[in-house]
Design an enzyme around this catalytic site. Sequence first.
Site, PDB file in Angstrom:
ATOM      1  N   SER A 290     -25.111  -5.341  -7.915  1.00 34.16           N
ATOM      2  CA  SER A 290     -23.788  -4.745  -8.051  1.00 34.16           C
ATOM      3  C   SER A 290     -23.903  -3.226  -8.196  1.00 34.16           C
ATOM      4  O   SER A 290     -24.665  -2.723  -9.019  1.00 34.16           O
ATOM      5  CB  SER A 290     -23.109  -5.338  -9.285  1.00 34.16           C
ATOM      6  OG  SER A 290     -21.856  -4.761  -9.428  1.00 34.16           O
TER       7      SER A 290
ATOM      8  N   SER B 166     -16.266  -3.029  -8.113  1.00 42.45           N
ATOM      9  CA  SER B 166     -17.191  -4.123  -7.830  1.00 42.45           C
ATOM     10  C   SER B 166     -16.478  -5.250  -7.079  1.00 42.45           C
ATOM     11  O   SER B 166     -15.399  -5.690  -7.473  1.00 42.45           O
ATOM     12  CB  SER B 166     -17.746  -4.635  -9.159  1.00 42.45           C
ATOM     13  OG  SER B 166     -18.665  -5.648  -8.905  1.00 42.45           O
ATOM     14  N   SER B 167     -17.111  -5.695  -5.981  1.00 39.35           N
ATOM     15  CA  SER B 167     -16.522  -6.806  -5.232  1.00 39.35           C
ATOM     16  C   SER B 167     -16.803  -8.075  -6.026  1.00 39.35           C
ATOM     17  O   SER B 167     -17.955  -8.382  -6.314  1.00 39.35           O
ATOM     18  CB  SER B 167     -17.167  -6.921  -3.859  1.00 39.35           C
ATOM     19  OG  SER B 167     -17.386  -5.652  -3.319  1.00 39.35           O
TER      20      SER B 167
ATOM     21  N   GLU C  50     -28.575 -11.505  -9.466  1.00 38.33           N
ATOM     22  CA  GLU C  50     -28.039 -11.002 -10.740  1.00 38.33           C
ATOM     23  C   GLU C  50     -28.821 -11.563 -11.911  1.00 38.33           C
ATOM     24  O   GLU C  50     -29.030 -12.784 -11.999  1.00 38.33           O
ATOM     25  CB  GLU C  50     -26.573 -11.415 -10.897  1.00 38.33           C
ATOM     26  CG  GLU C  50     -25.611 -10.410 -10.320  1.00 38.33           C
ATOM     27  CD  GLU C  50     -24.146 -10.753 -10.610  1.00 38.33           C
ATOM     28  OE1 GLU C  50     -23.294 -10.084 -10.033  1.00 38.33           O
ATOM     29  OE2 GLU C  50     -23.873 -11.673 -11.398  1.00 38.33           O
TER      30      GLU C  50
HETATM   31  N1  LIG Z   1     -23.879   5.737   0.762  1.00 39.04           N
HETATM   32  C1  LIG Z   1     -23.209   6.146  -0.306  1.00 39.04           C
HETATM   33  N2  LIG Z   1     -22.907   7.440  -0.442  1.00 39.04           N
HETATM   34  C2  LIG Z   1     -22.231   7.862  -1.524  1.00 39.04           C
HETATM   35  N3  LIG Z   1     -21.826   7.058  -2.527  1.00 39.04           N
HETATM   36  C3  LIG Z   1     -22.103   5.743  -2.456  1.00 39.04           C
HETATM   37  C4  LIG Z   1     -22.797   5.218  -1.321  1.00 39.04           C
HETATM   38  N4  LIG Z   1     -22.926   3.908  -1.514  1.00 39.04           N
HETATM   39  C5  LIG Z   1     -22.320   3.628  -2.706  1.00 39.04           C
HETATM   40  N5  LIG Z   1     -21.819   4.715  -3.257  1.00 39.04           N
HETATM   41  C6  LIG Z   1     -21.127   4.812  -4.558  1.00 39.04           C
HETATM   42  O1  LIG Z   1     -21.446   3.720  -5.334  1.00 39.04           O
HETATM   43  C7  LIG Z   1     -20.296   2.968  -5.682  1.00 39.04           C
HETATM   44  C8  LIG Z   1     -20.594   1.478  -5.642  1.00 39.04           C
HETATM   45  O2  LIG Z   1     -20.819   1.076  -4.321  1.00 39.04           O
HETATM   46  P1  LIG Z   1     -20.307  -0.329  -3.769  1.00 39.04           P
HETATM   47  O3  LIG Z   1     -18.974  -0.645  -4.282  1.00 39.04           O
HETATM   48  O4  LIG Z   1     -20.504  -0.314  -2.323  1.00 39.04           O
HETATM   49  O5  LIG Z   1     -21.350  -1.280  -4.448  1.00 39.04           O
HETATM   50  P2  LIG Z   1     -21.552  -2.814  -4.148  1.00 39.04           P
HETATM   51  O6  LIG Z   1     -22.975  -2.964  -3.801  1.00 39.04           O
HETATM   52  O7  LIG Z   1     -20.554  -3.279  -3.176  1.00 39.04           O
HETATM   53  O8  LIG Z   1     -21.319  -3.416  -5.572  1.00 39.04           O
HETATM   54  P3  LIG Z   1     -20.655  -4.830  -5.948  1.00 39.04           P
HETATM   55  O9  LIG Z   1     -21.679  -5.848  -5.719  1.00 39.04           O
HETATM   56  O10 LIG Z   1     -20.323  -4.638  -7.362  1.00 39.04           O
HETATM   57  O11 LIG Z   1     -19.468  -4.959  -5.089  1.00 39.04           O
HETATM   58  C9  LIG Z   1     -19.239   3.352  -4.667  1.00 39.04           C
HETATM   59  O12 LIG Z   1     -17.971   3.240  -5.215  1.00 39.04           O
HETATM   60  C10 LIG Z   1     -19.620   4.774  -4.394  1.00 39.04           C
HETATM   61  O13 LIG Z   1     -19.065   5.619  -5.365  1.00 39.04           O
HETATM   62 MG   LIG Z   2     -19.027  -4.466  -3.249  1.00 40.50          MG
END
Ligand SMILES: Nc1ncnc2c1ncn2[C@@H]1O[C@H](COP(=O)(O)OP(=O)(O)OP(=O)(O)O)[C@@H](O)[C@H]1O
Ligand SMILES: [Mg+2]
Length: 1063
Positions: free
Chosen positions: A142, A195-196, A426
């Site tokens: 996450s 977070s998704s 996780e």
């Molecule tokens: N390539 C990137 N460049 C800049 N910021 C990023 C990038 N990737 C992620 N982030 C930052 O990190 C945060 C979390 O990323 P994201 O929501 O894609 O995570 P996730 O892996 O989908 O997490 P989850 O499993 O909780 O959904 C984003 O809101 C953003 O602020």
């Molecule tokens: Mg996500």
Amino acid sequence: MALQVELIPTGEIIRVVHPHRPCKLALGSDGVRVTMESGLTARDRVGVQDFVLLENFTSEAAFIENLRRRFRENLIYTYIGPVLVSINPYRDLQIYSRQHMERYRGVSFYEVPPHLFAVADTVYRALRTERRDQAVMISGESGAGKTEATKRLLQFYAETCPAPERGGAVRDRLLQSNPVLEAFGNAKTLRNDNSSRFGKYMDVQFDFKGAPVGGHILSYLLEKSRVVHQNHGERNFHVFYQLLEGGEEETLRRLGLERNPQSYLYLVKGQCAKVSSINDKSDWKIVRKALTVIDFTEDEVEDLLSIVASVLHLGNIHFAADEESNAQVTTENQLKYLTRLLSVEGSTLREALTHRKIIAKGEELLSPLNLEQAAYARDALAKAVYSRTFSWLVGKINRSLASKDVDSPSWRSTTVLGLLDIYGFEVFQHNSFEQFCINYCNEKLQQLFIELTLKSEQEEYEAEGIAWEPVLYFNNKVICDLVEEKFKGIISILDEECLRPGEATDLTFLEKLEDTVKHHPHFLTHKLADQRTRKSLGREEFRLLHYAGEVTYSVTGFLDKNNDLLFRNLKETMCSSKNPIMSQCFNRSELSDKKRPETVATQFKMSLLQLVEILQSKEPAYIRCIKPNDAKQPGRFDEVLIRHQVKYLGLMENLRVRRAGFAYRRKYEAFLQRYKSLCPETWPSWAGRPQDGVTMLVRHLGYKPEEYKMGRTKIFIRFPKTLFATEDALELRRQSLATKIQAAWRGFHWRQKFLLAKQSAICIQSWWRGILGRRKAAKRKWAAQTIRQLVQGFILRHAPRCPENAFFLDHVRTSFLLSLRRQLPRNVLDTSWPTPPPALREASDLLRELCVKNMVWKYCRSISPEWMQQLQQKAVASEIFKGKKDNYPQSVPRLFISTRLGADEISPRVLQALGSEPIQYAVPVVKYDRKGYKPRARQLLLTPNAVVIVEDAKVKQRIEYANLTGISVSSLSDSLFVLHVQREDSKQKGDVVLQSDHMIETLTKTALSADRVNNININQGSITFAGGPGRDGTIDFTPGSELLITKAKNGHLAVVAPRLNSR
Ligand SMILES: Nc1ncnc2c1ncn2[C@@H]1O[C@H](COP(=O)(O)OP(=O)(O)OP(=O)(O)O)[C@@H](O)[C@H]1O
Ligand SMILES: [Mg+2]
């Protein structure tokens, strides 16, 4: 220049032997960015861009160090072969612009620095050229950046793919489905503000031209427990806060909502309704707009919001116990809103919230609920309503994304690109049913990954005719089986426990587990563990040794969560709902279906199997996301956290599989193209087969047999060091090639410039010469014509004016007038004047007259008053004497002056005698006596009234002008003159005979003063004068050789004067 490359056994150092000049390795910072790891120095600084090139590929420390170096330089992407490892930078690196997209389009994967877009482009090109379905699997924990990567990929396809012929809105819908799904499925957690809370697999359909024409989304296991409970510091799903913050007053009033999230129990559990990084208000605007784009009608939006609001109202339903400890609803207002928003009967809902319907022996019984059960039923309803609405929403989006053009021929040949954004492995302090499901999912995907990677490796070896070398790796199928196997797997045991009659609890489930899988090497419980491990396990816990590491799960809640029970009467109530969305979510067929619904774990297992099937049918690509720190801070590289993720993402395993045989492989064409400059035989081009060229090249480079293998279409290099040595040699070679190319280009460039300038100069010259020539010819023609006209005119000059002589005549006239302008007389005395042609004689005379008049006029205007007086006097003198008096011409050039005697030369007594009378003129004269004609020096003074003759200091005679009757002079050159006085004037002594050296001047002034200009007599021969009363005198003038004044014998005064002018 022959470049010799010497490979030194370490492979790291390259010596370039050059007869005169040692070559140095130099890289600009830009060079580093572009070629990255191609140079040794760059490699030291930014690491390798592909982990397979790590010398020590089994070392986790080396792996982490490479990640660290790259992260420090903001290089967040690194490959493991075709797998992309990405570290969340937590800052905007400006690497997703349109320019970046263009840079990665159509280029070879390995020729450019690693990037998400490189993967996106490679996948897309494979989809188009091979027409095989593709799947990009994005995983990570996450906050590692999975959703962000999915969005960037979608954006890449939306912006770079061609637009479909029809239904161009699909691109917008694909992009706009995100904010809606995120509003309903994402929430702020401790790990990620967005977070998704569900897994997502999205298919994008492309037509045969490569344009996106449709899409489909599958969602997995929404974390619905979040609807009723959130941990401290976490929030419920975004949509609740967005609606309260951004919804219009009118909407909120209709939904019976207050703006303040604190008023809703379902929103305050985590105690952080407000988060600085989230702007619910603006997000709500985006969601509202997106809903329109994905085809929501206003009515549907209203129905959807009613459901969202009803969940909030449900949370605020309170119960109180009656005398029999049965729960009663105490919050009537909430119930009222709920009834309206869900469009159900109020009484039915009230009953359903406080009773449970049991069917026993075909009879329906209503059993009242106690407080705890009522709260459970309420929360179950909230979760069911929300999660089913979420599924409905996904369905609705799918209908909007579905290709509308299914009958068109292009649709029939569509290919599909899948994007999987699913929760990563996780491990928490307390891990429950959700973590179990999630980790099982990751276990499954890892298995698929290993299977597909190994398969593709093996296939490649086979295709290339290279012997397959067995790879040592951990096959996690054993763990997957532990979880999912029929009858013996954990899920089966859990289901069994859920379904069996009797008192089944979480602990009985654990016992059953212990009984069934106790010998499994990846399973452990308190009871099964040895003495040492036992301490770390609770009695209600079991531990799975996942491929990624150990995770201890607490069985508490497993049964409940797996059952996901919603009481029958609540279901019935919801089935009766008039809200169109609810009536789709709760179907009556569900009630009549006697079969128990599938448990959550089984449903999840089935959906995973389906997912695996989907993925297996596609060409996979992998993106492994890593989170650098827990503080969501840019620039922080938390090694412990990263090591953990490297482990449970299975990256080392991944690398091991990839590096099993050869570190590097490349098609012969590509390899030759890149390195051909290192061998004289292959440079600048190789005419034979690429494979032979590569053989020649590697022989020249001195590759040892164990370092490489030649496949059918590719060269396989075993060690990274061999490749690096070649890369470094190329880097040096490039320097010298670049210099050569630069020199050649400069030469070519300047030569082109010079040739162009020369060409231009010649062009201008010839053009100008042409102009000059034409001008000259025209002039000559004109001259010849003019001359001809002149000659003709000259011949006919005396003829009357006719066309033949007109030009000549005009020319003569013009020439005369023009020459006249240059030859005009310069002053009045200049009498020259050019001779005019006969036709211009009259005009010439007129012009001459005009000219003279003009000169005179100009002259007159320019003379001073003194000069004017002089001229006037001279004119008078001329009038009187010209041609009459012999010595007049001598006087002409001499100027008259105002007086010949100064004031000091006149006696004061005379001045006194004259009183106020001014002296206008004074001149010394000689007076001849009247009798004896003795000469006596005297002064003659002119006053305004009289001529005064003065002898020294005495006025000898004063002749008033009135008495001056005339003046006589001779015509000869003498200077004698006689002033005739009125005879009757008794006071006068008679006429006066005088002589003056300035006679003309004296007489002119006297005549003018006395107004006697006409009274001057010029006599020939003699002058008679009155010598006194009754006595006349005579002066005889005779010409002679010289001037002689004597008294003649006849008593006359005889004057002999030389004749100066013959008359
Ligand atoms: N390539 C990137 N460049 C800049 N910021 C990023 C990038 N990737 C992620 N982030 C930052 O990190 C945060 C979390 O990323 P994201 O929501 O894609 O995570 P996730 O892996 O989908 O997490 P989850 O499993 O909780 O959904 C984003 O809101 C953003 O602020
Ligand atoms: Mg996500």
